[in-house]
Motif scaffolding. Structure first.
Motif, PDB file in Angstrom:
ATOM      1  N   LEU A 157       9.526 -13.360  -9.050  1.00  0.00           N
ATOM      2  CA  LEU A 157      10.666 -13.502  -8.480  1.00  0.00           C
ATOM      3  C   LEU A 157      11.177 -12.375  -7.933  1.00  0.00           C
ATOM      4  O   LEU A 157      11.945 -12.290  -6.828  1.00  0.00           O
ATOM      5  N   ALA A 158      10.949 -11.160  -8.301  1.00  0.00           N
ATOM      6  CA  ALA A 158      11.287  -9.849  -7.409  1.00  0.00           C
ATOM      7  C   ALA A 158      10.264  -8.809  -7.861  1.00  0.00           C
ATOM      8  O   ALA A 158       9.397  -8.802  -8.808  1.00  0.00           O
ATOM      9  N   ARG A 159      10.147  -8.043  -7.091  1.00  0.00           N
ATOM     10  CA  ARG A 159       8.931  -7.039  -7.023  1.00  0.00           C
ATOM     11  C   ARG A 159       9.694  -5.724  -6.372  1.00  0.00           C
ATOM     12  O   ARG A 159      10.428  -5.654  -5.349  1.00  0.00           O
ATOM     13  N   GLY A 160       9.231  -4.658  -7.071  1.00  0.00           N
ATOM     14  CA  GLY A 160       9.554  -3.322  -6.479  1.00  0.00           C
ATOM     15  C   GLY A 160       8.983  -2.120  -6.879  1.00  0.00           C
ATOM     16  O   GLY A 160       7.741  -2.420  -7.711  1.00  0.00           O
ATOM     17  N   GLY A 161       9.554  -1.018  -6.699  1.00  0.00           N
ATOM     18  CA  GLY A 161       8.718   0.331  -7.142  1.00  0.00           C
ATOM     19  C   GLY A 161       9.092   1.583  -6.467  1.00  0.00           C
ATOM     20  O   GLY A 161       9.828   1.338  -5.420  1.00  0.00           O
ATOM     21  N   ARG A 162       8.336   2.595  -6.642  1.00  0.00           N
ATOM     22  CA  ARG A 162       8.512   3.730  -6.138  1.00  0.00           C
ATOM     23  C   ARG A 162       7.445   3.912  -4.725  1.00  0.00           C
ATOM     24  O   ARG A 162       6.460   3.685  -4.890  1.00  0.00           O
ATOM     25  N   TYR A 163       8.245   4.574  -3.621  1.00  0.00           N
ATOM     26  CA  TYR A 163       7.238   4.688  -2.492  1.00  0.00           C
ATOM     27  C   TYR A 163       7.834   6.105  -1.749  1.00  0.00           C
ATOM     28  O   TYR A 163       8.015   5.907  -0.585  1.00  0.00           O
ATOM     29  N   ASP A 164       7.576   7.089  -2.638  1.00  0.00           N
ATOM     30  CA  ASP A 164       8.031   8.348  -2.098  1.00  0.00           C
ATOM     31  C   ASP A 164       7.322   8.647  -0.547  1.00  0.00           C
ATOM     32  O   ASP A 164       5.995   8.394  -0.485  1.00  0.00           O
ATOM     33  N   ASN A 165       8.185   9.296   0.027  1.00  0.00           N
ATOM     34  CA  ASN A 165       7.544   9.867   1.449  1.00  0.00           C
ATOM     35  C   ASN A 165       7.169   8.941   2.495  1.00  0.00           C
ATOM     36  O   ASN A 165       6.518   9.466   3.437  1.00  0.00           O
ATOM     37  N   VAL A 166       7.427   7.589   2.423  1.00  0.00           N
ATOM     38  CA  VAL A 166       7.029   6.678   3.130  1.00  0.00           C
ATOM     39  C   VAL A 166       7.548   6.943   4.618  1.00  0.00           C
ATOM     40  O   VAL A 166       6.967   6.704   5.540  1.00  0.00           O
TER      41      VAL A 166
ATOM     42  N   ALA B 225       0.630  -1.085   0.044  1.00  0.00           N
ATOM     43  CA  ALA B 225       0.151   0.146   0.190  1.00  0.00           C
ATOM     44  C   ALA B 225       0.940   1.239  -0.027  1.00  0.00           C
ATOM     45  O   ALA B 225       0.341   2.129  -0.378  1.00  0.00           O
ATOM     46  N   TYR B 226       2.116   1.184   0.568  1.00  0.00           N
ATOM     47  CA  TYR B 226       3.070   2.174   0.731  1.00  0.00           C
ATOM     48  C   TYR B 226       3.555   2.819  -0.840  1.00  0.00           C
ATOM     49  O   TYR B 226       4.012   3.890  -1.014  1.00  0.00           O
ATOM     50  N   HIS B 227       3.417   2.009  -1.960  1.00  0.00           N
ATOM     51  CA  HIS B 227       3.733   2.597  -3.145  1.00  0.00           C
ATOM     52  C   HIS B 227       3.128   3.707  -3.685  1.00  0.00           C
ATOM     53  O   HIS B 227       1.923   3.822  -3.716  1.00  0.00           O
ATOM     54  N   THR B 228       3.811   4.595  -4.657  1.00  0.00           N
ATOM     55  CA  THR B 228       3.254   5.848  -4.956  1.00  0.00           C
ATOM     56  C   THR B 228       3.561   5.972  -6.438  1.00  0.00           C
ATOM     57  O   THR B 228       2.770   6.821  -6.783  1.00  0.00           O
ATOM     58  N   GLY B 229       4.150   5.254  -7.326  1.00  0.00           N
ATOM     59  CA  GLY B 229       4.501   5.464  -8.499  1.00  0.00           C
ATOM     60  C   GLY B 229       4.558   4.131  -9.220  1.00  0.00           C
ATOM     61  O   GLY B 229       3.996   3.301  -9.377  1.00  0.00           O
ATOM     62  N   LEU B 230       5.839   4.351  -9.973  1.00  0.00           N
ATOM     63  CA  LEU B 230       6.368   3.142 -10.868  1.00  0.00           C
ATOM     64  C   LEU B 230       6.351   1.833  -9.931  1.00  0.00           C
ATOM     65  O   LEU B 230       6.868   1.948  -8.801  1.00  0.00           O
ATOM     66  N   MET B 231       5.737   0.876 -10.595  1.00  0.00           N
ATOM     67  CA  MET B 231       5.809  -0.369  -9.971  1.00  0.00           C
ATOM     68  C   MET B 231       6.356  -1.562 -10.967  1.00  0.00           C
ATOM     69  O   MET B 231       6.082  -1.341 -12.248  1.00  0.00           O
TER      70      MET B 231
END
Length: 383
Positions: free
Chosen positions: A286-295, A268-274
């Protein structure tokens, strides 16, 4: 016997497998180190409000909770290390004003498995970059994720990229209330096109049509042209599509790319690119990530942030098998007299095993032995 049974989706890791995992983990951390990522080791247990942000229902459901006998406050066993690393950047490393790169490797615990083949005790390995909002940071993280999987020879990976800012921008522009936003998000995340259409019946155009179009907007890079024709031109949508276009163009020679505008299965903390990385033979990413600005705002400092993580246990079946090193036997009766020589051999990296029972070379996994000779202690073949 029942007392010896482990809980469902929890398993021991035996010697050969443990060595595989530890070797792969060390190799990944070394890769991160050479890219400038510093290792941190957050605690397994913290106060629950540090582990789970208010409103993050998914992470809260994953988190085991217990009462702290010292403070009386509720604590939790971590289900995700990323919020802990954000706390470290925001609070303990607050004097750093530039870019900070941090990495980690450790167990997390889930109340329920993520899938039928998943463990409830994943071994989470990841890297996080704080302090730069540009797409270059996202590109660095994606490349690092791909290099990490390359290191263990994951075959034919595919990179799925999306941007949660598209959904959030549309929801805000359409004026969806929090309950409807949550319901539409859930339906989109499960790609329930019929459910989305039903939920947005009363939403004004062009946003109703945009929500209905989202589940269909996936595939190769050409899907971005379709998205521009079917989604309203609002700043969040235009910027997100531009970022996806730039990333796809940059990475298409490196990895197979798929665009998915309902790639919403992050935290839920992701904010943009995923993004997520898939490969043939694995049912889940197998891997997951992304942008979570200002968490980090709730820890005292809001900063741009992007990162990725993986569960090393998911990769176990392709990790290189490492034969345990063949050792040097020393008879128990000689162990004290040969202590200095044994220490020297062990410092040089040799495995030296004291034989108490007169066991065979196979049982001891030794191909040499340490014996007294005319010139002192000698290492000779052991059959």
């Amino acid at each position: 016997m029942r007392n010896w049974l482990l809980p469902e989706y929890i398993a021991d890791i035996l010697p050969a497998t443990a060595r595989q995992l530890e070797t792969a983990k060390s190799s990944m951390l070394e890769l991160f180190r050479t890219a400038g990522y510093e290792l941190v080791l957050p605690p397994m247990i913290e106060y629950i409000d540090a582990l789970v942000a208010e409103g993050d229902d998914s992470l809260e459901m994953k988190t085991f909770k217990l009462d702290d006998q010292l403070s009386g406050r509720q604590m939790g066993l971590r289900a995700d290390i990323t919020p802990q690393v954000a706390r470290i950047d925001a609070h303990l490393l607050a004097e750093r004003t530039g870019v900070t790169r941090l990495c980690y490797a450790g167990s997390v615990v889930h109340t329920r498995p993520a899938g039928l083949m998943s463990s409830r005790e994943p071994l989470q390995v990841g890297a996080e970059l704080y302090g730069f909002a540009g797409i270059e940071a996202d590109l660095e993280i994606i490349r690092l994720a791909l290099a990490t999987l390359d290191q263990v020879a994951v075959p034919n990976p595919r990179l799925d990229i999306g941007n949660i800012a598209i959904f959030r921008g549309l929801a805000a522009a359409a004026g969806l209330d929090p309950a409807l936003t949550r319901d539409v998000f859930t339906a989109l995340r499960s790609k329930d096109a019929a459910g989305v259409s039903l939920l947005v019946q009363g939403v004004a155009e062009p946003y109703r049509s945009a929500f209905i179009a989202l589940p269909e907007l996936y595939g190769p890079r050409a899907v971005l042209d379709r998205a521009r024709s079917r989604l309203p031109s609002i700043p969040e949508v235009d910027q997100a599509l531009g970022q996806l276009q730039a990333l796809a163009q940059t990475l298409e020679d490196r990895v197979e790319i798929s665009i998915d505008l309902t790639e919403l299965r992050g935290a839920a903390y992701h904010t943009g690119l995923m993004f997520a990385v898939y490969a043939p033979g694995w049912p889940d990413e197998l891997a997951r990530g992304g942008r979570y600005d200002n968490v980090g705002r709730r820890f005292g400092r809001a900063r741009p942030a992007t990162g990725f993580s993986l569960d090393l246990r998911d990769l176990l079946r392709i990790l290189p098998e490492r034969d345990s090193a063949r050792g040097i036997r020393v008879a128990a009766r000689d162990a004290d007299a040969a202590a200095t020589e044994v220490d020297t051999l062990r410092r040089s990296g040799e495995v030296v095993i004291v034989d108490y029972l007169g066991e065979s070379a196979t049982a001891l996994n030794c191909d040499r032995e340490l014996v007294a000779g005319a010139a002192g202690w000698q290492v000779v073949p052991f059959n």
